[in-house]
Design an enzyme around this catalytic site. Structure first.
Site, PDB file in Angstrom:
ATOM      1  N   LYS A  11       0.835  -1.237   0.030  1.00 53.18           N
ATOM      2  CA  LYS A  11      -0.019   0.178   0.029  1.00 53.18           C
ATOM      3  C   LYS A  11       0.740   1.429  -0.001  1.00 53.18           C
ATOM      4  O   LYS A  11       2.031   1.007   0.331  1.00 53.18           O
ATOM      5  CB  LYS A  11      -1.066  -0.259   1.223  1.00 53.18           C
ATOM      6  CG  LYS A  11      -1.960  -1.122   1.138  1.00 53.18           C
ATOM      7  CD  LYS A  11      -3.029  -0.955   2.298  1.00 53.18           C
ATOM      8  CE  LYS A  11      -4.006  -2.162   2.264  1.00 53.18           C
ATOM      9  NZ  LYS A  11      -5.063  -1.919   3.262  1.00 53.18           N
ATOM     10  N   TYR A  51     -12.676  -1.928  -3.721  1.00 53.51           N
ATOM     11  CA  TYR A  51     -13.119  -2.144  -2.296  1.00 53.51           C
ATOM     12  C   TYR A  51     -14.614  -1.706  -2.038  1.00 53.51           C
ATOM     13  O   TYR A  51     -14.968  -1.649  -1.215  1.00 53.51           O
ATOM     14  CB  TYR A  51     -12.450  -1.000  -1.631  1.00 53.51           C
ATOM     15  CG  TYR A  51     -11.191  -1.327  -1.048  1.00 53.51           C
ATOM     16  CD1 TYR A  51     -10.818  -2.283   0.056  1.00 53.51           C
ATOM     17  CD2 TYR A  51      -9.964  -0.693  -1.320  1.00 53.51           C
ATOM     18  CE1 TYR A  51      -9.513  -2.874   0.291  1.00 53.51           C
ATOM     19  CE2 TYR A  51      -8.659  -0.916  -0.841  1.00 53.51           C
ATOM     20  CZ  TYR A  51      -8.348  -2.261  -0.102  1.00 53.51           C
ATOM     21  OH  TYR A  51      -7.324  -2.251   0.329  1.00 53.51           O
ATOM     22  N   ASN A 114      -2.015   0.262   6.806  1.00 55.35           N
ATOM     23  CA  ASN A 114      -1.643  -0.924   7.247  1.00 55.35           C
ATOM     24  C   ASN A 114      -0.573  -1.696   6.265  1.00 55.35           C
ATOM     25  O   ASN A 114      -0.455  -2.933   6.325  1.00 55.35           O
ATOM     26  CB  ASN A 114      -2.639  -1.660   7.952  1.00 55.35           C
ATOM     27  CG  ASN A 114      -3.670  -2.224   7.024  1.00 55.35           C
ATOM     28  OD1 ASN A 114      -3.489  -1.978   5.898  1.00 55.35           O
ATOM     29  ND2 ASN A 114      -4.654  -2.937   7.412  1.00 55.35           N
ATOM     30  N   HIS A 117      -2.353  -5.373   1.466  1.00 54.00           N
ATOM     31  CA  HIS A 117      -3.616  -6.122   1.428  1.00 54.00           C
ATOM     32  C   HIS A 117      -3.233  -7.698   1.224  1.00 54.00           C
ATOM     33  O   HIS A 117      -2.411  -7.725   0.159  1.00 54.00           O
ATOM     34  CB  HIS A 117      -4.256  -5.436   0.376  1.00 54.00           C
ATOM     35  CG  HIS A 117      -5.688  -6.306  -0.059  1.00 54.00           C
ATOM     36  ND1 HIS A 117      -6.723  -6.329   0.439  1.00 54.00           N
ATOM     37  CD2 HIS A 117      -5.696  -7.179  -1.077  1.00 54.00           C
ATOM     38  CE1 HIS A 117      -7.571  -7.232   0.032  1.00 54.00           C
ATOM     39  NE2 HIS A 117      -6.921  -7.815  -1.098  1.00 54.00           N
ATOM     40  N   GLU A 128      -9.740 -10.943  -7.332  1.00 55.65           N
ATOM     41  CA  GLU A 128      -8.809  -9.794  -6.957  1.00 55.65           C
ATOM     42  C   GLU A 128      -7.655 -10.010  -8.048  1.00 55.65           C
ATOM     43  O   GLU A 128      -7.174  -8.886  -8.845  1.00 55.65           O
ATOM     44  CB  GLU A 128      -8.264  -9.695  -5.630  1.00 55.65           C
ATOM     45  CG  GLU A 128      -9.427  -9.318  -4.667  1.00 55.65           C
ATOM     46  CD  GLU A 128      -9.128  -9.289  -3.307  1.00 55.65           C
ATOM     47  OE1 GLU A 128      -9.851  -9.157  -2.511  1.00 55.65           O
ATOM     48  OE2 GLU A 128      -7.649  -9.931  -3.185  1.00 55.65           O
TER      49      GLU A 128
HETATM   50  P1  GDP Z   1      -7.938  -6.808   5.752  1.00 55.52           P
HETATM   51  O1  GDP Z   1      -8.425  -7.767   5.153  1.00 55.52           O
HETATM   52  O2  GDP Z   1      -7.029  -7.316   6.861  1.00 55.52           O
HETATM   53  O3  GDP Z   1      -7.132  -5.860   4.855  1.00 55.52           O
HETATM   54  O4  GDP Z   1      -9.250  -5.942   6.516  1.00 55.52           O
HETATM   55  P2  GDP Z   1     -10.469  -5.478   6.028  1.00 55.52           P
HETATM   56  O5  GDP Z   1     -10.914  -6.337   4.660  1.00 55.52           O
HETATM   57  O6  GDP Z   1     -11.577  -5.742   7.156  1.00 55.52           O
HETATM   58  O7  GDP Z   1     -10.361  -4.091   5.594  1.00 55.52           O
HETATM   59  C1  GDP Z   1      -9.871  -3.666   4.276  1.00 55.52           C
HETATM   60  C2  GDP Z   1      -8.765  -2.290   4.554  1.00 55.52           C
HETATM   61  O8  GDP Z   1      -9.882  -1.224   5.250  1.00 55.52           O
HETATM   62  C3  GDP Z   1      -7.919  -2.391   5.820  1.00 55.52           C
HETATM   63  O9  GDP Z   1      -6.656  -3.204   5.580  1.00 55.52           O
HETATM   64  C4  GDP Z   1      -7.654  -1.219   6.296  1.00 55.52           C
HETATM   65  O10 GDP Z   1      -6.760  -0.514   5.292  1.00 55.52           O
HETATM   66  C5  GDP Z   1      -8.976  -0.603   6.124  1.00 55.52           C
HETATM   67  N1  GDP Z   1      -9.662  -0.422   7.205  1.00 55.52           N
HETATM   68  C6  GDP Z   1     -10.125  -1.633   8.059  1.00 55.52           C
HETATM   69  N2  GDP Z   1     -10.959  -1.227   9.164  1.00 55.52           N
HETATM   70  C7  GDP Z   1     -10.746   0.373   9.090  1.00 55.52           C
HETATM   71  C8  GDP Z   1     -11.074   1.040  10.149  1.00 55.52           C
HETATM   72  O11 GDP Z   1     -11.874   0.691  11.386  1.00 55.52           O
HETATM   73  N3  GDP Z   1     -10.866   2.309   9.710  1.00 55.52           N
HETATM   74  C9  GDP Z   1     -10.117   2.827   8.576  1.00 55.52           C
HETATM   75  N4  GDP Z   1      -9.808   4.055   8.526  1.00 55.52           N
HETATM   76  N5  GDP Z   1      -9.680   1.914   7.614  1.00 55.52           N
HETATM   77  C10 GDP Z   1      -9.927   0.539   8.008  1.00 55.52           C
END
Ligand code: GDP
Length: 140
Positions: A11, A51, A114, A117, A128
């Site tokens: 990222k 997304y 973070n 992905h 994807e």
């Molecule tokens: P992943 O599969 O571990 O990447 O997590 P998710 O699919 O739940 O979320 C996708 C991405 O959205 C995450 O990697 C973060 O970059 C972002 N994200 C997830 N939860 C949050 C949140 O509570 N706040 C914000 N600002 N970003 C989030």
């Protein structure tokens, strides 16, 4: 267990801090092979499409802005139990919860920024990969 392919993104927070090589080393050290890779500037339309599953979440707009805020490296990783292995190497979504030694524990700045992905299941991995790569770009 089987050999699986999974989709990965390094990222913008990580490309900005010049961490691409360190992150790729984590994948390779875990036995994952990079079978496709390109550095791109994601468009707003690509981020919103990629997304779309999070469209109703409060952070969707911020997440799409973040993912277009700088270059990313999109990759296909391959290895034994590759989807789960990649998730293990990445660590938990929130770096505060990520296990020691994982990419997110070492490099992530926040729950949003973070660093990586990774696909979470075989169906999403296939979708994807197709979203960013054609078959002839997967070169083993
Ligand atoms: P992943 O599969 O571990 O990447 O997590 P998710 O699919 O739940 O979320 C996708 C991405 O959205 C995450 O990697 C973060 O970059 C972002 N994200 C997830 N939860 C949050 C949140 O509570 N706040 C914000 N600002 N970003 C989030």
């Amino acid at each position: 267990m089987a050999i699986e392919r999974t989709f990965s993104i390094i990222k913008p927070d990580a490309t900005k801090r010049n961490l691409t090589g360190k992150i790729i080393s984590k994948f390779e050290d875990a036995g994952l092979r990079i079978v496709a890779s390109k550095r791109i500037q994601m468009t707003k339309a690509q981020a919103e499409g990629f997304y779309a599953v999070h469209k109703e979440r409060p952070f969707y707009g911020d997440l799409c802005s973040f993912m277009t805020s700088g270059p990313v490296v999109v990759q296909v990783l391959e290895g034994e139990d590759g989807i789960a292995k990649n998730r293990e190497v990445m660590g938990a979504t929130n770096p505060a919860d990520a296990a020691a030694g994982t990419i997110r524990a070492e490099f992530a700045e926040s729950i949003e920024a973070n660093s990586v992905h990774g696909s979470d299941a075989p169906e999403t991995a296939a979708e994807e990969i197709k979203f960013f790569f054609t078959d002839d770009e997967l070169v083993g």
